[in-house]
Scaffold this motif. Structure first.
Motif, PDB file in Angstrom:
ATOM      1  N   LYS A 182      44.142  29.025  38.975  1.00 54.64           N
ATOM      2  CA  LYS A 182      43.461  29.154  40.257  1.00 54.64           C
ATOM      3  C   LYS A 182      43.275  27.777  40.882  1.00 54.64           C
ATOM      4  N   ALA A 183      43.643  27.681  42.151  1.00 55.09           N
ATOM      5  CA  ALA A 183      43.482  26.423  42.886  1.00 55.09           C
ATOM      6  C   ALA A 183      42.733  26.731  44.163  1.00 55.09           C
ATOM      7  N   GLY A 184      41.646  26.035  44.391  1.00 55.23           N
ATOM      8  CA  GLY A 184      40.898  26.255  45.614  1.00 55.23           C
ATOM      9  C   GLY A 184      39.502  25.664  45.531  1.00 55.23           C
ATOM     10  N   ALA A 185      38.840  25.646  46.667  1.00 57.30           N
ATOM     11  CA  ALA A 185      37.501  25.068  46.739  1.00 57.30           C
ATOM     12  C   ALA A 185      36.458  25.965  46.079  1.00 57.30           C
ATOM     13  N   ARG A 186      36.611  27.276  46.239  1.00 59.67           N
ATOM     14  CA  ARG A 186      35.651  28.223  45.663  1.00 59.67           C
ATOM     15  C   ARG A 186      36.403  29.222  44.788  1.00 59.67           C
ATOM     16  N   ILE A 187      36.275  29.050  43.508  1.00 65.63           N
ATOM     17  CA  ILE A 187      36.975  29.920  42.565  1.00 65.63           C
ATOM     18  C   ILE A 187      36.071  31.111  42.235  1.00 65.63           C
ATOM     19  N   PRO A 188      36.546  32.334  42.449  1.00 62.81           N
ATOM     20  CA  PRO A 188      35.765  33.520  42.043  1.00 62.81           C
ATOM     21  C   PRO A 188      35.929  33.730  40.533  1.00 62.81           C
ATOM     22  N   TRP A 189      35.080  33.078  39.740  1.00 58.92           N
ATOM     23  CA  TRP A 189      35.261  33.021  38.293  1.00 58.92           C
ATOM     24  C   TRP A 189      35.296  34.383  37.621  1.00 58.92           C
ATOM     25  N   MET A 190      34.385  35.256  37.973  1.00 56.31           N
ATOM     26  CA  MET A 190      34.338  36.568  37.324  1.00 56.31           C
ATOM     27  C   MET A 190      35.601  37.376  37.648  1.00 56.31           C
ATOM     28  N   LYS A 191      36.026  37.334  38.891  1.00 58.71           N
ATOM     29  CA  LYS A 191      37.244  38.037  39.302  1.00 58.71           C
ATOM     30  C   LYS A 191      38.465  37.439  38.601  1.00 58.71           C
ATOM     31  N   ALA A 192      38.491  36.119  38.495  1.00 54.91           N
ATOM     32  CA  ALA A 192      39.615  35.442  37.843  1.00 54.91           C
ATOM     33  C   ALA A 192      39.672  35.804  36.359  1.00 54.91           C
ATOM     34  N   MET A 193      38.520  35.837  35.694  1.00 53.30           N
ATOM     35  CA  MET A 193      38.506  36.178  34.273  1.00 53.30           C
ATOM     36  C   MET A 193      38.898  37.638  34.059  1.00 53.30           C
ATOM     37  N   LYS A 194      38.445  38.522  34.940  1.00 51.50           N
ATOM     38  CA  LYS A 194      38.836  39.929  34.848  1.00 51.50           C
ATOM     39  C   LYS A 194      40.355  40.069  35.002  1.00 51.50           C
ATOM     40  N   GLN A 195      40.922  39.331  35.962  1.00 51.57           N
ATOM     41  CA  GLN A 195      42.367  39.349  36.172  1.00 51.57           C
ATOM     42  C   GLN A 195      43.097  38.838  34.929  1.00 51.57           C
ATOM     43  N   ALA A 196      42.587  37.765  34.334  1.00 46.80           N
ATOM     44  CA  ALA A 196      43.203  37.212  33.119  1.00 46.80           C
ATOM     45  C   ALA A 196      43.174  38.237  31.989  1.00 46.80           C
ATOM     46  N   GLN A 197      42.059  38.939  31.840  1.00 52.12           N
ATOM     47  CA  GLN A 197      41.952  39.951  30.791  1.00 52.12           C
ATOM     48  C   GLN A 197      42.908  41.109  31.040  1.00 52.12           C
ATOM     49  N   GLU A 198      43.018  41.533  32.292  1.00 57.83           N
ATOM     50  CA  GLU A 198      43.905  42.643  32.633  1.00 57.83           C
ATOM     51  C   GLU A 198      45.377  42.274  32.464  1.00 57.83           C
ATOM     52  N   ASN A 199      45.712  41.007  32.672  1.00 60.43           N
ATOM     53  CA  ASN A 199      47.103  40.553  32.610  1.00 60.43           C
ATOM     54  C   ASN A 199      47.513  40.052  31.229  1.00 60.43           C
TER      55      ASN A 199
END
Length: 94
Positions: free
Chosen positions: A65-82
């Motif tokens: 993830k690259a950006g000023a505001r990282i949606p951490w919970m959404k990113a971790m959920k995506q990582a778990q799903e993938n």
């Protein structure tokens, strides 16, 4: 998502792959395999080279993830799903 954001994300994924390879691990960017197909592959798949008494390989399914505001919970959920192949889900952000 615009072309600039896609390019920014792709560049960050390549940098993460380089970092793992420079550390001596096998890393592959999975995004070229995704190519707008709605794939559930992680951004980067890493096989860690760790010398222990066993020959078990450890894999990481990395979401970049690259950006000023990282949606951490959404990113971790995506990582778990993938996550595939019993890999450990990881989020790497800058």
């Amino acid at each position: 998502m615009g072309a600039m954001q896609r390019r920014k994300g792709a560049n960050w994924e390549r940098a993460v792959v380089r970092w793992f390879r420079d550390a001596g691990h096998n890393a592959q960017r999975m995004a070229p395999l995704q190519a707008g197909t709605g794939s559930v592959d992680p951004d980067v798949m890493v096989t860690l080279k760790i010398t222990t008494s066993t020959t078990k390989q450890h894999k990481l399914a990395v979401e970049c993830k690259a950006g000023a505001r990282i949606p951490w919970m959404k990113a971790m959920k995506q990582a778990q799903e993938n996550t595939t192949d019993k890999a450990i889900p990881v989020v790497v952000a800058k």
